[in-house]
Design a protein around this motif. Structure first.
Motif, mmCIF file in Angstrom:
data_model
loop_
_atom_site.group_PDB
_atom_site.id
_atom_site.type_symbol
_atom_site.label_atom_id
_atom_site.label_comp_id
_atom_site.label_asym_id
_atom_site.label_seq_id
_atom_site.Cartn_x
_atom_site.Cartn_y
_atom_site.Cartn_z
ATOM 1 N N SER A 140 0.798 -1.227 0.000
ATOM 2 C CA SER A 140 0.000 0.000 0.000
ATOM 3 C C SER A 140 0.829 1.275 0.000
ATOM 4 C CB SER A 140 -0.953 0.007 1.199
ATOM 5 O OG SER A 140 -0.233 -0.098 2.417
ATOM 6 N N HIS A 141 2.153 1.155 0.010
ATOM 7 C CA HIS A 141 3.014 2.343 -0.093
ATOM 8 C C HIS A 141 4.384 1.901 -0.592
ATOM 9 C CE1 HIS A 141 4.354 6.466 1.478
ATOM 10 N NE2 HIS A 141 5.463 5.897 1.005
ATOM 11 N N ALA A 305 3.644 5.677 -4.460
ATOM 12 C CA ALA A 305 3.612 6.919 -3.695
ATOM 13 C C ALA A 305 4.323 8.067 -4.391
ATOM 14 C CB ALA A 305 4.224 6.693 -2.313
ATOM 15 N N GLU A 371 2.876 11.180 -1.759
ATOM 16 C CA GLU A 371 2.731 11.366 -0.343
ATOM 17 C C GLU A 371 3.154 12.772 0.114
ATOM 18 O OE1 GLU A 371 5.878 9.500 2.224
ATOM 19 O OE2 GLU A 371 6.570 8.665 0.298
ATOM 20 N N ARG A 413 -2.864 11.609 0.568
ATOM 21 C CA ARG A 413 -2.050 10.907 1.561
ATOM 22 C C ARG A 413 -0.875 11.800 1.903
ATOM 23 N NH1 ARG A 413 -1.470 4.669 -0.213
ATOM 24 N NH2 ARG A 413 -0.155 4.693 1.658
ATOM 25 N N HIS A 415 2.777 12.314 4.277
ATOM 26 C CA HIS A 415 3.906 11.782 5.035
ATOM 27 C C HIS A 415 3.960 12.456 6.411
ATOM 28 C CE1 HIS A 415 8.434 10.902 5.295
ATOM 29 N NE2 HIS A 415 8.239 11.793 6.248
ATOM 30 N N ASP A 446 0.549 8.744 6.396
ATOM 31 C CA ASP A 446 1.512 7.667 6.174
ATOM 32 C C ASP A 446 2.631 7.687 7.205
ATOM 33 O OD1 ASP A 446 1.394 5.932 3.497
ATOM 34 O OD2 ASP A 446 0.392 7.837 3.115
ATOM 35 N N ALA A 467 -1.718 4.474 7.177
ATOM 36 C CA ALA A 467 -0.900 3.577 6.350
ATOM 37 C C ALA A 467 0.488 3.508 6.976
ATOM 38 C CB ALA A 467 -0.820 4.079 4.912
ATOM 39 N N GLN A 469 4.329 1.465 7.463
ATOM 40 C CA GLN A 469 5.304 0.687 6.714
ATOM 41 C C GLN A 469 6.326 0.133 7.698
ATOM 42 O OE1 GLN A 469 4.801 4.166 5.704
ATOM 43 N NE2 GLN A 469 3.001 3.357 4.646
ATOM 44 N N ASP A 509 7.336 1.061 1.770
ATOM 45 C CA ASP A 509 8.071 2.287 1.466
ATOM 46 C C ASP A 509 9.334 1.978 0.662
ATOM 47 O OD1 ASP A 509 8.397 5.027 1.322
ATOM 48 O OD2 ASP A 509 9.269 5.249 3.310
#
Length: 684
Positions: A140-141, A305, A371, A413, A415, A446, A467, A469, A509
Motif C-alpha cells: 500500500s506504499h 507513492a 505522499e 495521503r 507523510h 503515512d 498507512a 510501513q 516504502d
C-alpha cells in the motif's frame, strides 16, 4: 466430475477407450476421464488422502467447506485450483479448499467437490499440493514506478547476510560493469542485517571498485561516492554542499566521497539523478522484470507513492506504454507527488486539467495526491535525524493545497512520521473539513511511527485512515538510539490504532527507504523484530498472522477504494492470489521472512511459477545488457538456510561450505595496511 489419472501413458492405456478423455494442462502425461460423480465424502477422501485419522479437521478447514460460495456456473471455469489451504480474508468464509476462476474473476470458492461442476474440457486444473494460498499481496506504499526504471541496474543488498558478502558482490560487479555506467547500491538494506553490524567504509568501497564509479546509499541518510565517481562528477575542494546535505572534506579540503543528509533528502536524490541510466527500452524491460520479482514474492498490486523527480506525465509514459501493450503483471495505483517546493498548488492545478482520480483501469489507475502534497509539511525520512519544525507559513500553504484537492475530490495521503508533524497537518485538515468535508474523499496519514492517541482520535473523527510501513525493521535500532527504547516500543502504536477502530494498512516504502520484500514486513508485524533481530515492538503492538495478512491485502485495497474489487478471495473479485512456498500460518515466526510464492496468479493469468509449478510460468525475459547485476544475483537474497556447514556445538566451520574460503574475502583497507579475513563469510 473429472478424475485425475496420474499414472502416465501406461495408466492411460488401460482406461476405457469409450470414455471421453482430455489432457491436464500442466502435464501431458496426465489424462482426465469423465465418470459418474461419487459421493462427496468418498471424493474428498480419495483425492486428498483423508482416510487416515484427522480427515478434514486435520486441515483446519472444518465448517468452512460446507457449501460453495458461488452462483450456478454458466459454463466451465478457465482455471480451477484444488487441494489447497486457502486463507480467503473473507470474514464469512475465512478458509476454503478450492477455487474456480472465469475470465479475470473468482467464480467460486469452496471445497474440491464443489469445484467439479466448474471443470470442463478446456479448464486448467492445478493441484495445489496442500499448500497455503493467500490473496495477492498489496503493497500500500511503495515507490515502484521510479524503482522499476533502475531495478536491473541496481546491486541489491536486500537480504545479504554479511558485509563481507556485500563487498564481494560490489567487487565482482565493478569488474562486469561497462562504461559509462556505475555500480549502484541505492537502498533496501540495513547495516544491522549484516553480521558485522556496520556500513562499509569508503576505504573498503574504493578497494572493491577501483576505477569504476560507484554510488552506495543507505536509507536516505548518507551516500558513499568512490574516488572514480568524484572524478566523473568533477567534485573538488570548491564543490559546495548538496542541498540539505554535507559533503565531507578531509583536512586538505578535498571531498572524501561521503555525503550526509542533514535536513533534506533532496540532495541525495539529485546526486543519484546524475548516475547514468539505461535506454528507454531497457528501462521498460527493467520495469517488467521488477514486476516479475514482485510476483515471485506473491505481490499482485502496489500503490505507488510517487517521488521527487517523478513528474507527470513524462515519467509515467513508460509504465503507461506497458499497460497499453498489456505487458503488466502487477496492478499499479498511483498518486501524484508534488514536484516543485513552493509551487505545489500550481502543480496540482496543472495536473487536474489532464487527469482525475479513477482514470485508468484495473492494471494502471491514478488514485489521488501524495505522499508529498506540500514539501514544507513533512519530516525526516531517517530516524537518526532531528526534527526541524516546519516554517510558520506551512499552515497557510497547506490549507490552499488541501482545500483545492479535497474540493476537486482528490484523495490525499500525507507523510507524517512524527506526531509534531501530524499535529500541524491535522490542524489544517480540520479547518479544511469545516469547508469541504474530508469524509467525501479517502485520505490517510503515512508512516505514523510516533502518532499520539489524540492525533489518532482526530484522524478517526474526520474519517481518515492510517498507512504504516516496516521502516522500523530496517532503521529501528537507530530510532531506539535516538528516541529511546520506550518510544520504540510504540513505533508505531498499532495496538491503540486497532483498538480505536482505525483502518490500518501496511506496506514497505520501498525500494530505497526499505526492502521491497513484503515478507520482511509481515515478519515485523508478527514479531516486532528488526532485520538485525532486535525486538523493539511491545506485545500490545504485535498482531496475529491473520491480521497481518489482512493489513497486506484487504486494508491495502481499501486505501484506494478497491476493496469491492480485490484484497480477498471471493466470487466476483479480481482473481489475484499467491500459492506459497511455506505455510505462513505454521512456520516458525522467524521463517516468515523467507517465504516466497511458487505460483502467482493475477486476473486469472499465471504470472509466476517455480519449483513443481515452473512449467506453468510465463516465458523468462532476459535482462539486457548482459553485465547487469540482476543477471547474476537476481532479486532479494533469500537467507541460506543450510548453506553454512556446522562444527560440533553449532559453530560455523569456516571455509567448509560457508564460502569459498580466503579468495572470497574482500581486501579490507585499514589504518595499519591492507588485510583479508581468512574466510569470506566474516563470521568470527
Amino acid at each position: 466430475m473429472k478424475r485425475f489419472s496420474l499414472g502416465g501413458p501406461a495408466a492411460a492405456a488401460t482406461t476405457n477407450p469409450d470414455t471421453p478423455r482430455y489432457r491436464h494442462w500442466c502435464d501431458p502425461a496426465c489424462v482426465h476421464e469423465a465418470e459418474p460423480e461419487p459421493p462427496r465424502r468418498q471424493f474428498l477422501r480419495s483425492s486428498l488422502g483423508l482416510a487416515t485419522a484427522g480427515g478434514i479437521a486435520g486441515l483446519g478447514l472444518g465448517g468452512a467447506l460446507a457449501g460453495c460460495a458461488s452462483t450456478a456456473p454458466a459454463g466451465p471455469a478457465d482455471l480451477v485450483l484444488l487441494n489447497a489451504r486457502i486463507a480467503t480474508v473473507d470474514a464469512k468464509r475465512p478458509r476454503a479448499q478450492a477455487l474456480a476462476i472465469v475470465g479475470e474473476q473468482f467464480a467460486a470458492v469452496g471445497s474440491d467437490a464443489d469445484m467439479q461442476r466448474w471443470i470442463g474440457p478446456r479448464t486448467r486444473v492445478i493441484d495445489a499440493q496442500g499448500r497455503t494460498v493467500v490473496p495477492g499481496l498489496i503493497d500500500s506504499h511503495a515507490h515502484f514506478i521510479r524503482g522499476g526504471l533502475t531495478y536491473t541496474q541496481e546491486l541489491r543488498w536486500d537480504g545479504v547476510p554479511s558485509l563481507a558478502d556485500a563487498l564481494v558482490m560490489l567487487r565482482d560487479q565493478a569488474r562486469r560493469t561497462q562504461p559509462p555506467h556505475w555500480v549502484q547500491v541505492v537502498g533496501g538494506f540495513s547495516p544491522y542485517q549484516f553480521r558485522e553490524k556496520r556500513l562499509p567504509t569508503l576505504q573498503e568501497i574504493n578497494a572493491a571498485t577501483g576505477d569504476v564509479p560507484c554510488f552506495v546509499m543507505n536509507l536516505y541518510d548518507r551516500a558513499f561516492l568512490n574516488r572514480a565517481a568524484l572524478r566523473v562528477l568533477g567534485f573538488d575542494r570548491n564543490t559546495p554542499n548538496p542541498i540539505g546535505s554535507v559533503l565531507e572534506k578531509d583536512a586538505a579540503g578535498n571531498p572524501t566521497g561521503l555525503v550526509v543528509n542533514t535536513t533534506s533528502l533532496g540532495g541525495l536524490v539529485a546526486l543519484f539523478a546524475r548516475v547514468p541510466k539505461l535506454s528507454d527500452g531497457d528501462q521498460a524491460l527493467s520495469t517488467q522484470l521488477y514486476m516479475r520479482e514482485m510476483n515471485r514474492l506473491g505481490l499482485t498490486s502496489v500503490v505507488d507513492a510517487g517521488g521527487g523527480g517523478q513528474n507527470y506525465p513524462e515519467h509515467y509514459s513508460g509504465i503507461a506504454q506497458l499497460a497499453a501493450e498489456r505487458r503488466m503483471t502487477l496492478r499499479i495505483s498511483y498518486n501524484l507527488f508534488a514536484q516543485r517546493p513552493g509551487q505545489e498548488l500550481a502543480d496540482y492545478q496543472a495536473w487536474s486539467q489532464r487527469v482525475a482520480p479513477g482514470q485508468g483501469d484495473d492494471w494502471l489507475r491514478m488514485v489521488g495526491a501524495g505522499e508529498y502534497i506540500l514539501w514544507a509539511a513533512t519530516d525526516p525520512a531517517n530516524f537518526g535525524k532531528s526534527v526541524t519544525p516546519a516554517p510558520a507559513i506551512m499552515e497557510s500553504k497547506l490549507t490552499e493545497v488541501a482545500t483545492y484537492l479535497v474540493g476537486k475530490g482528490w484523495p490525499i495521503r500525507m507523510h507524517a512520521s512524527y506526531d509534531s508533524t501530524a499535529t500541524r497537518i491535522l490542524d489544517v485538515l480540520e479547518k479544511v473539513n469545516r469547508e469541504v468535508p474530508m469524509k467525501n474523499v479517502r485520505w490517510a496519514l503515512d508512516h505514523c511511527e510516533t502518532l499520539s492517541p489524540r492525533s489518532m482520535e482526530r484522524v478517526a473523527a474526520m474519517g481518515g485512515r492510517i498507512a504504516i510501513q516496516n521502516r522500523m525493521s530496517l532503521d529501528g535500532e537507530v530510532f531506539a538510539q535516538t528516541w529511546g527504547r520506550e518510544a520504540a516500543a510504540d513505533a508505531p502504536a498499532i495496538g491503540r490504532m486497532r483498538a480505536m477502530g482505525l483502518p490500518v494498512a501496511c506496506g514497505t516504502d520501498s525500494s530505497r527507504a526499505t526492502s521491497y520484500n513484503p515478507w520482511v514486513s509481515l515478519h515485523w508485524l508478527v514479531t516486532g523484530k528488526t532485520m538485525g533481530d532486535t525486538r523493539l515492538n511491545a506485545d500490545r503492538n504485535l498482531v496475529s498472522r491473520d491480521e497481518a495478512l489482512r493489513m497486506w491485502t484487504l486494508e491495502g485495497a481499501a486505501l484506494t477504494g478497491d476493496e469491492p474489487r480485490k484484497g480477498s478471495i471471493q466470487p466476483g473479485k479480481l482473481a489475484d492470489f499467491a500459492l506459497l512456498s511455506d505455510d505462513y500460518f505454521a512456520v516458525p515466526e522467524d521463517d516468515i521472512r523467507d517465504i516466497t510464492a511458487v505460483l502467482t496468479v493475477v486476473g486469472g493469468t499465471v504470472v509466476h511459477g517455480s519449483g513443481s509449478f515452473a512449467a506453468q510460468a510465463p516465458a523468462v525475459v532476459k535482462p539486457m545488457p548482459d553485465w547487469l547485476p540482476v543477471n547474476v544475483y537476481g532479486g532479494y537474497q533469500q537467507r541460506r538456510k543450510s548453506g553454512m556447514a556446522q562444527a560440533p556445538g553449532g559453530a560455523a566451520m569456516h571455509g567448509a561450505g560457508c564460502c569459498a574460503g580466503p579468495a572470497s574475502a574482500p581486501i579490507i583497507v585499514g589504518d595499519r595496511g591492507n588485510w583479508r579475513m581468512s574466510c569470506g563469510c566474516a563470521v568470527i
